[in-house]
Design an enzyme around this catalytic site. Structure first.
Site, PDB file in Angstrom:
ATOM      1  N   TYR A  84      -5.467   8.907   2.773  1.00  0.00           N
ATOM      2  CA  TYR A  84      -4.900   7.610   3.155  1.00  0.00           C
ATOM      3  C   TYR A  84      -5.909   6.811   3.996  1.00  0.00           C
ATOM      4  O   TYR A  84      -6.222   5.658   3.692  1.00  0.00           O
ATOM      5  CB  TYR A  84      -3.589   7.829   3.931  1.00  0.00           C
ATOM      6  CG  TYR A  84      -3.084   6.597   4.600  1.00  0.00           C
ATOM      7  CD1 TYR A  84      -2.645   5.516   3.853  1.00  0.00           C
ATOM      8  CD2 TYR A  84      -3.061   6.496   5.993  1.00  0.00           C
ATOM      9  CE1 TYR A  84      -2.199   4.361   4.467  1.00  0.00           C
ATOM     10  CE2 TYR A  84      -2.608   5.355   6.610  1.00  0.00           C
ATOM     11  CZ  TYR A  84      -2.184   4.283   5.844  1.00  0.00           C
ATOM     12  OH  TYR A  84      -1.750   3.146   6.461  1.00  0.00           O
ATOM     13  N   ALA A 139       0.850  -1.201   0.000  1.00  0.00           N
ATOM     14  CA  ALA A 139       0.000   0.000   0.000  1.00  0.00           C
ATOM     15  C   ALA A 139       0.878   1.241   0.000  1.00  0.00           C
ATOM     16  O   ALA A 139       2.066   1.173   0.310  1.00  0.00           O
ATOM     17  CB  ALA A 139      -0.889   0.014   1.243  1.00  0.00           C
TER      18      ALA A 139
HETATM   19  N1  UFG Z   1       6.073  14.607  12.182  1.00  0.00           N
HETATM   20  C1  UFG Z   1       6.768  15.785  12.287  1.00  0.00           C
HETATM   21  N2  UFG Z   1       7.843  15.961  11.465  1.00  0.00           N
HETATM   22  C2  UFG Z   1       8.235  15.033  10.553  1.00  0.00           C
HETATM   23  C3  UFG Z   1       7.509  13.823  10.462  1.00  0.00           C
HETATM   24  C4  UFG Z   1       6.437  13.650  11.293  1.00  0.00           C
HETATM   25  O1  UFG Z   1       6.441  16.660  13.089  1.00  0.00           O
HETATM   26  O2  UFG Z   1       9.213  15.279   9.823  1.00  0.00           O
HETATM   27  C5  UFG Z   1       4.895  14.410  13.046  1.00  0.00           C
HETATM   28  C6  UFG Z   1       3.638  14.236  12.245  1.00  0.00           C
HETATM   29  O3  UFG Z   1       3.035  15.466  11.937  1.00  0.00           O
HETATM   30  C7  UFG Z   1       2.800  13.376  13.191  1.00  0.00           C
HETATM   31  C8  UFG Z   1       3.840  12.533  13.931  1.00  0.00           C
HETATM   32  O4  UFG Z   1       5.062  13.210  13.760  1.00  0.00           O
HETATM   33  O5  UFG Z   1       2.142  14.186  14.103  1.00  0.00           O
HETATM   34  C9  UFG Z   1       3.974  11.135  13.374  1.00  0.00           C
HETATM   35  O6  UFG Z   1       4.122  11.247  11.966  1.00  0.00           O
HETATM   36  P1  UFG Z   1       4.519  10.028  11.022  1.00  0.00           P
HETATM   37  O7  UFG Z   1       4.638  10.583   9.651  1.00  0.00           O
HETATM   38  O8  UFG Z   1       5.678   9.304  11.595  1.00  0.00           O
HETATM   39  O9  UFG Z   1       3.270   9.058  11.154  1.00  0.00           O
HETATM   40  P2  UFG Z   1       1.705   9.343  10.955  1.00  0.00           P
HETATM   41  O10 UFG Z   1       1.094   9.429  12.320  1.00  0.00           O
HETATM   42  O11 UFG Z   1       1.435  10.454  10.011  1.00  0.00           O
HETATM   43  O12 UFG Z   1       1.236   8.037  10.197  1.00  0.00           O
HETATM   44  C10 UFG Z   1       1.731   6.768  10.554  1.00  0.00           C
HETATM   45  C11 UFG Z   1       1.837   5.914   9.299  1.00  0.00           C
HETATM   46  C12 UFG Z   1       0.499   5.584   8.765  1.00  0.00           C
HETATM   47  C13 UFG Z   1      -0.372   5.039   9.874  1.00  0.00           C
HETATM   48  C14 UFG Z   1      -0.452   6.002  11.011  1.00  0.00           C
HETATM   49  C15 UFG Z   1      -1.301   5.443  12.116  1.00  0.00           C
HETATM   50  O13 UFG Z   1       2.576   6.586   8.284  1.00  0.00           O
HETATM   51  O14 UFG Z   1       0.646   4.635   7.738  1.00  0.00           O
HETATM   52  O15 UFG Z   1       0.863   6.220  11.490  1.00  0.00           O
HETATM   53  O16 UFG Z   1      -1.426   6.361  13.191  1.00  0.00           O
HETATM   54  F1  UFG Z   1      -1.614   4.821   9.413  1.00  0.00           F
END
Ligand code: UFG
Length: 329
Positions: free
Chosen positions: A141, A75
């Protein structure tokens, strides 16, 4: 069992494959290596290069092997990217799942384990989230995966499909051999480790004005090995007579960490100064996502072994240091 694992060369899929093999299952990985890594695939698994859009190729594989189950990881996974390229997410996540489910029905494969996500919940009404809470994604997503979850009961009703939909919260950590490596990297913990290793200047903090204790987003991190063990429990449940055949479970640890708290933990674990720069919100990010995983603990006896965030980050750091260039393939 003979198990087809789509996306088995990816971060979570590869760890699940390792556990399936250790438990004595036969594993066939189907992956186009667009994001996954050849070296993440166990030599004991058969790797077939392919894409879920290749219907004829998929049909050949289902004809050749008599699968007992399919685990579907392949995915597109970035909430932020999904808000820029919605078509890609509906095609890679929703349409691809339809193509796969049609093959299961056509070939009488009756067990399906689906990589679902906390992103289904959007901005939840309460925390921790339970499985029956409202599903209202704030990003494409989440919507692209929710559409698949909505199809599964129909495949159950019409074709007798047994399924487990596992809603991951934030996967983290590594085993000694298998870790997280995306290109480009967008996930919080790997980026923090890249900054610690001097590969990036700083982490950009996306949003400091959320309604959370320190203004940054809160997430529930779960070790990839614990996620993997839940897949084996779900598969066994689907294969056991008399067990329910429509399973939906949250997978998290029930504790939320803000972006600032994760930065602090990464600083301690790596003993490195990790610079961070505050910036605007990333579109589509819910403020807080914390799981109640009571249901899978109660029903299937899931018992996470690595529930402390510093342990997860240490394992990721250990893998990162041993694989400075990632998988190099
Ligand atoms: N974040 C930052 N800076 C960055 C990257 C992330 O501040 O450079 C923050 C994001 O805004 C978010 C948190 O860190 O608040 C976590 O971000 P991630 O990108 O690590 O993960 P996400 O929560 O966006 O998403 C991940 C997976 C998804 C899954 C989800 C489930 O990418 O596939 O967790 O909660 F579905």
């Amino acid at each position: 069992m003979k198990v087809l694992v789509t996306g088995g060369a990816g971060y979570i899929g590869s760890v699940v494959c390792a556990q399936l093999i250790a438990a004595g299952h036969d594993v066939v990985v189907y992956d186009d290596l667009s994001k996954g890594h050849k070296r993440a695939v166990s030599p004991k698994a058969e790797l077939i290069l392919g894409n879920l859009e290749d219907r004829a190729g998929l049909r050949d594989i289902f004809q050749k092997y008599k699968f007992d189950a399919v685990m579907h990881f392949a995915a597109s996974i970035e909430a932020g990217e999904s808000m820029k390229s919605p078509g890609r997410y509906f095609r890679n996540n929703t349409a691809a799942a339809i193509a796969l489910l049609e093959q299961l029905s056509e070939h009488g494969v009756s067990r399906f384990v689906f990589s679902s996500t906390a992103a289904l919940y959007g901005n939840p009404e309460r925390s921790p989230i339970v499985e029956t809470d409202a599903l209202q994604p704030t990003n494409v997503y989440g919507e692209s995966k929710l559409l698949v979850e909505r199809m599964l009961p129909w495949f159950h009703r019409i074709h007798g499909l047994s399924y487990a939909s596992l809603r991951y919260f934030n996967a983290a950590g590594a085993t000694a051999e298998l870790g997280e490596m995306h290109s480009p990297e967008t996930h919080l913990i790997p980026i923090l480790l890249q900054v610690a290793a001097g590969r990036r200047e700083s982490l950009t903090v996306f949003g400091t004005d959320y309604e959370t204790p320190d203004g940054t987003c809160v997430r529930d991190y779960v070790h990839v090995s614990d996620l993997a063990s839940a897949h084996l429990l779900a598969l066994n449940a689907l294969a056991t007579e008399g067990q329910p055949k429509q399973l939906i479970y949250n997978l998290g640890n029930g504790r939320g960490f803000s972006v600032r708290q994760v930065i602090e933990i990464a600083r301690k674990v790596t003993a490195c100064t990790i610079a961070s720069v505050d910036a605007a919100r990333r579109p589509g990010d819910p403020a807080i996502l914390v799981a109640s995983s009571e249901k899978i603990r109660r029903d299937l006896g899931w018992n996470p072994q690595y529930s402390e965030l510093d342990v997860m980050v240490s394992s990721a750091w250990n893998w990162f240091q041993h694989h400075p260039q990632g998988y190099e393939d």
